[in-house]
Design an enzyme around this catalytic site. Structure first.
Site, PDB file in Angstrom:
ATOM      1  CD  GLU A 254      -2.227   1.808   2.098  1.00 43.26           C
ATOM      2  OE1 GLU A 254      -1.947   2.933   1.652  1.00 43.26           O
ATOM      3  OE2 GLU A 254      -2.510   1.571   3.274  1.00 43.26           O
ATOM      4  CB  CYS A 293      -1.866   6.582   2.369  1.00 43.62           C
ATOM      5  SG  CYS A 293      -2.967   5.742   3.492  1.00 43.62           S
TER       6      CYS A 293
HETATM    7  P1  NDP Z   1       9.285   4.271   3.886  1.00 42.88           P
HETATM    8  O1  NDP Z   1       8.837   3.467   2.721  1.00 42.88           O
HETATM    9  O2  NDP Z   1      10.688   4.698   3.941  1.00 42.88           O
HETATM   10  O3  NDP Z   1       8.969   3.511   5.238  1.00 42.88           O
HETATM   11  C1  NDP Z   1       7.813   2.745   5.453  1.00 42.88           C
HETATM   12  C2  NDP Z   1       8.140   1.572   6.353  1.00 42.88           C
HETATM   13  O4  NDP Z   1       9.061   0.709   5.685  1.00 42.88           O
HETATM   14  C3  NDP Z   1       8.833   1.974   7.648  1.00 42.88           C
HETATM   15  O5  NDP Z   1       8.399   1.109   8.654  1.00 42.88           O
HETATM   16  C4  NDP Z   1      10.290   1.754   7.327  1.00 42.88           C
HETATM   17  O6  NDP Z   1      11.066   1.574   8.472  1.00 42.88           O
HETATM   18  C5  NDP Z   1      10.210   0.512   6.508  1.00 42.88           C
HETATM   19  N1  NDP Z   1      11.346   0.278   5.640  1.00 42.88           N
HETATM   20  C6  NDP Z   1      12.177   1.182   5.081  1.00 42.88           C
HETATM   21  N2  NDP Z   1      13.074   0.557   4.326  1.00 42.88           N
HETATM   22  C7  NDP Z   1      12.832  -0.766   4.406  1.00 42.88           C
HETATM   23  C8  NDP Z   1      13.445  -1.924   3.860  1.00 42.88           C
HETATM   24  N3  NDP Z   1      14.482  -1.848   3.056  1.00 42.88           N
HETATM   25  N4  NDP Z   1      12.933  -3.128   4.176  1.00 42.88           N
HETATM   26  C9  NDP Z   1      11.871  -3.236   4.982  1.00 42.88           C
HETATM   27  N5  NDP Z   1      11.264  -2.164   5.540  1.00 42.88           N
HETATM   28  C10 NDP Z   1      11.733  -0.954   5.249  1.00 42.88           C
HETATM   29  O7  NDP Z   1       8.349   5.481   3.946  1.00 42.88           O
HETATM   30  P2  NDP Z   1       8.390   6.662   5.020  1.00 42.88           P
HETATM   31  O8  NDP Z   1       7.576   6.221   6.177  1.00 42.88           O
HETATM   32  O9  NDP Z   1       9.760   7.107   5.315  1.00 42.88           O
HETATM   33  O10 NDP Z   1       7.676   7.759   4.205  1.00 42.88           O
HETATM   34  C11 NDP Z   1       8.241   8.221   3.005  1.00 42.88           C
HETATM   35  C12 NDP Z   1       7.163   8.502   2.017  1.00 42.88           C
HETATM   36  O11 NDP Z   1       6.272   7.388   1.878  1.00 42.88           O
HETATM   37  C13 NDP Z   1       6.261   9.635   2.397  1.00 42.88           C
HETATM   38  O12 NDP Z   1       6.833  10.855   2.145  1.00 42.88           O
HETATM   39  C14 NDP Z   1       5.081   9.330   1.535  1.00 42.88           C
HETATM   40  O13 NDP Z   1       5.284   9.794   0.233  1.00 42.88           O
HETATM   41  C15 NDP Z   1       4.990   7.847   1.542  1.00 42.88           C
HETATM   42  N6  NDP Z   1       4.065   7.330   2.532  1.00 42.88           N
HETATM   43  C16 NDP Z   1       2.950   6.687   2.117  1.00 42.88           C
HETATM   44  C17 NDP Z   1       2.064   6.217   3.036  1.00 42.88           C
HETATM   45  C18 NDP Z   1       0.891   5.458   2.667  1.00 42.88           C
HETATM   46  O14 NDP Z   1       0.114   5.139   3.560  1.00 42.88           O
HETATM   47  N7  NDP Z   1       0.683   5.109   1.445  1.00 42.88           N
HETATM   48  C19 NDP Z   1       2.229   6.433   4.459  1.00 42.88           C
HETATM   49  C20 NDP Z   1       3.442   7.081   4.806  1.00 42.88           C
HETATM   50  C21 NDP Z   1       4.291   7.486   3.857  1.00 42.88           C
HETATM   51  P3  NDP Z   1      11.916   2.804   9.065  1.00 42.88           P
HETATM   52  O15 NDP Z   1      10.953   3.848   9.437  1.00 42.88           O
HETATM   53  O16 NDP Z   1      12.615   2.202  10.237  1.00 42.88           O
HETATM   54  O17 NDP Z   1      12.845   3.223   7.959  1.00 42.88           O
END
Ligand code: NDP
Length: 679
Positions: A254, A293
């Site tokens: 998602e 989102c």
């Molecule tokens: P990320 O994709 O960086 O992080 C989302 C989750 O994935 C976090 O729990 C993160 O952990 C984890 N993660 C990061 N890298 C990895 C990996 N290699 N393997 C497994 N898990 C991983 O998104 P962000 O939360 O930093 O947000 C960045 C952008 O994402 C926002 O600016 C927005 O554009 C979008 N976003 C979309 C959402 C939605 O609901 N569709 C919600 C939030 C954000 P950790 O935090 O420890 O890095």
């Protein structure tokens, strides 16, 4: 240092970790690190300890545990609210996350009790007859996977994000490892701590990983799944992981979504829909400071209405007070971090290539009770796209930002919406049913959920951006292609559907439900004399026969007022190509059948609460005889009640043995009979 909950104990890394800062003040709230955490042991523990404990429970027992957990969490809300404020969330934002999350667990638990059997296997559809004699059938069933569900959540909903994924997986019999986004993991940790302390979920069914998950996906195999919410970039990275590409790990994504709201061509400035549209846009821009989102990023309006929309949205945005989320009168808090604010500012800058800012300044904001620089505050920003702009359809500013885009026909509006490449949620604001149909059918293939808003639905509408536990959440294409929630669908996504072929008796034994063609048990005791404890699947009563007379048909017609010609007018009924003469009412047949199978004396059968799947198959004419067979198909004790549900298969046949009616009779039956006198 935040702790992880691993293999039945709390683990705290001993290195420095990374600091997590209060979104509004920049003060350190906690540190996070997973250094030294044994991720392989966590997955093994989930599979070997949590999974078997969970799958020893029926769906109803799992639902009861979830309900108790939701109730318990509700009693500790104040603690969660206090921590949530540190993420920049206002009281209203926290409600969406905390109360929304708890409400979702209640809803999923209640669906589990009402729509799933009190068993560990779910039947999907009716048996398929595969041979002429009926001795070889096929039945689709859902079973629990002996794996682990890894849930990777985004920073914006540390509570809802965890609970909306945990509850369906738990109900499906899968133990969970939660990996919250680091930035707001301290809120998730507090909730998990309460759940663990309560002992309400079997040990091993919930573990928590605070910090980097590096290496976790390597530990997963073909019965495991990953549910991810976050950026498209991380989603794409996970899709490429060898465990997903070659190891059979199921991945649900998602991701980002450029959701739109479309103002219908019928809406004028003085229509209530205009105000509803403007309000919707402003709400979506400002709740959670636009870090949702499902938030509206593209405001798609008829060209002639663009100036009015810009003016009305700007006027409302001007009244939004930005500041410390716990301060009186503050409508919008901070973004999750300074890094997030930088990202949003960069996105606005990129949007400006083809749009102009018509409200707000991404670099300047007045704030209440806070410092605009040390806290991650930002003004709402509204842009207006130049004709033909492409950036608003590609760039997701994950903050209080939206862009107005104009259209000149409904087809144009649909084309523009589709340029988002797939979204989680869209809204259509119109009072014209034909506009609604054109837009809804054009938009639906690009959306997971659509809200059609007008004056009639407004008072009860849950709004554009709220995912609901009973409706699917997820969207095609850019939105990730995943699907979550949607009532019982959320549970079934986690289970394996298989087609099982065999004899009716074998399928009954496997499914725990009587299947047409399998053995029936007839004894001298009428099954209506048996309590739930004594009844068994397959218990049957075969009734005496009864001849249906013309008097019966006349009497029923007159008594009920159903004097439809096929029951009362021989000449007209002769002309009916299906009947060729007077036939008995279908409901007369069903009523007479009840008269044939009922045991009249007070007993354990307390009530008849409905009939399912009723079909009339062969017309019954005066002089035909009927006979009914009633067989216990499914027994479902209700938790916290001294009765349960019994579903009976009813088959009515005529004198030639042809089925004239088939249906399921639904009754409530006492667990014990005679009942214990109440104290
Ligand atoms: P990320 O994709 O960086 O992080 C989302 C989750 O994935 C976090 O729990 C993160 O952990 C984890 N993660 C990061 N890298 C990895 C990996 N290699 N393997 C497994 N898990 C991983 O998104 P962000 O939360 O930093 O947000 C960045 C952008 O994402 C926002 O600016 C927005 O554009 C979008 N976003 C979309 C959402 C939605 O609901 N569709 C919600 C939030 C954000 P950790 O935090 O420890 O890095």
């Amino acid at each position: 240092m935040l702790a992880s909950y691993s293999c039945g104990t709390w683990f705290r890394a001993t290195d420095e970790g990374e600091p997590l800062l209060d979104a509004s003040t920049g003060e350190e709230v906690a540190r996070i690190s997973s250094t030294g955490l044994d991720l392989a042991a966590m997955t093994t523990y989930a599979r070997e300890v949590g999974g078997p404990a969970l799958r020893a429970l029926t769906f109803h027992e799992r639902a009861a545990a979830l309900k108790a957990m939701a109730k318990m969490l509700g009693e500790h809300k104040d603690d969660f609210y206090a921590l949530s404020a540190r993420t920049g969330a206002t009281q209203r934002d926290s409600m969406v996350d905390i109360d929304g999350g708890i409400g979702t667990v209640f809803s999923i638990a209640s669906k589990g009790t009402r729509e799933l059997p009190n068993d560990v296997v779910v039947l999907d559809g009716q048996p398929e007859r595969l041979g002429r004699e009926g001795s070889f059938l096929g039945q689709h069933v859902y079973t629990s996977r002996p794996g682990v569900a890894v849930q990777i959540n985004a920073f914006n909903f540390p509570v809802w994000g965890m609970l909306e994924k945990l509850a369906p997986a738990f109900l499906a019999g899968l133990p969970t490892i939660v990996k919250p986004a680091s930035q707001t993991a301290y809120v998730t940790e507090a909730v998990v701590r309460r759940i663990v302390d309560s002992g309400l979920l079997p040990e091993g069914t919930l573990q928590l990983l605070c910090g980097s998950p590096a290496g976790l996906i390597d530990e997963l195999g073909a019965q495991d799944s990953v549910a991810f919410t976050g950026s498209a970039a991380t989603g794409a990275h996970l899709r490429q992981h060898p465990s997903v590409l070659h190891g059979g790990v199921q991945l649900g994504v998602e991701a980002d979504s450029l959701n739109c709201s479309i103002l219908g061509t019928d809406v004028g400035l003085d229509d209530p829909e205009f105000e509803l549209f403007v309000k919707g846009v402003v709400t979506e821009m400002t709740v959670k400071a636009g870090q949702k989102c499902t938030a509206i990023r593209r405001v798609i309006v008829p060209a002639a209405m663009a100036d009015d929309v810009v003016a009305a949205v700007s006027a409302r945005l001007a009244k939004v007070t930005v500041g410390h989320p716990t301060s009186e009168g503050v409508r919008m808090g901070a973004l999750a971090s300074l890094a997030q604010r930088d990202e949003v500012r960069k996105a606005v800058q990129a949007l400006r290539a083809s749009s102009e800012i018509v409200f707000g300044n991404p670099d300047v904001v007045d704030v209440v009770n806070a410092d605009a620089e040390t806290g991650a505050f930002m003004s709402p920003v509204l842009l207006k796209a130049h004709p033909g702009a492409s950036e608003p359809h590609d760039i997701e500013p994950f903050g209080p930002v939206a862009t107005v885009i104009t259209y000149d026909s409904l087809d144009d509006a649909i084309r523009l919406a589709a340029r988002g490449q797939g979204s989680l949620a869209g809204s259509i604001v119109t009072h014209d049913p034909s506009v609604a149909r054109t837009l809804a059918l054009g938009l639906a293939p690009w959306h997971g959920r659509l809200l059609v808003l007008d004056r009639t639905s407004a008072a009860e509408s849950t709004g554009h951006g709220s995912p609901l536990p009973v409706l699917v959440h997820g969207g095609p294409g850019r939105a990730g292609g995943g699907e979550e929630l949607g009532g019982v669908r959320a549970v079934l996504h986690h289970m394996q559907r298989s087609a099982i072929q065999g004899s009716p008796d074998m399928l009954s034994a496997i499914s725990g439900q009587w299947i047409t063609g399998s053995s029936r048990t007839e004894t001298d005791v009428h099954p209506f004399r048996k309590s739930l404890a004594e009844l068994a699947v397959g218990d049957t009563i075969s009734s005496a026969t009864r001849t249906v007379t013309l008097d019966d048909i006349d009497h029923f017609a007159e008594f009920t007022g159903d004097t439809f010609y096929a029951h009362t007018d021989e000449a007209a009924a002769q002309q009916n190509p299906l009947f060729g003469g007077i036939v008995a009412h279908g409901y007369l047949v069903v009523s007479l059948a009840a008269g044939l199978f009922v045991d009249p004396d007070p007993g354990p059968v307390l009530a008849n609460f409905g009939v399912d799947r009723l079909r009339f198959l062969t017309p019954v004419k005066a002089g035909d005889s009927i006979q009914v067979t009633l067989t216990v198909k499914q027994i479902t004790p209700r938790t916290n009640a001294d009765y349960g549900e019994v579903r009976w298969d009813a088959t009515v046949v005529n004198g030639s043995g042809d089925p004239v009616a088939t249906y399921d009779v639904l009754t409530l039956v006492a667990k014990q009979w005679p009942q214990e006198p109440s104290a």
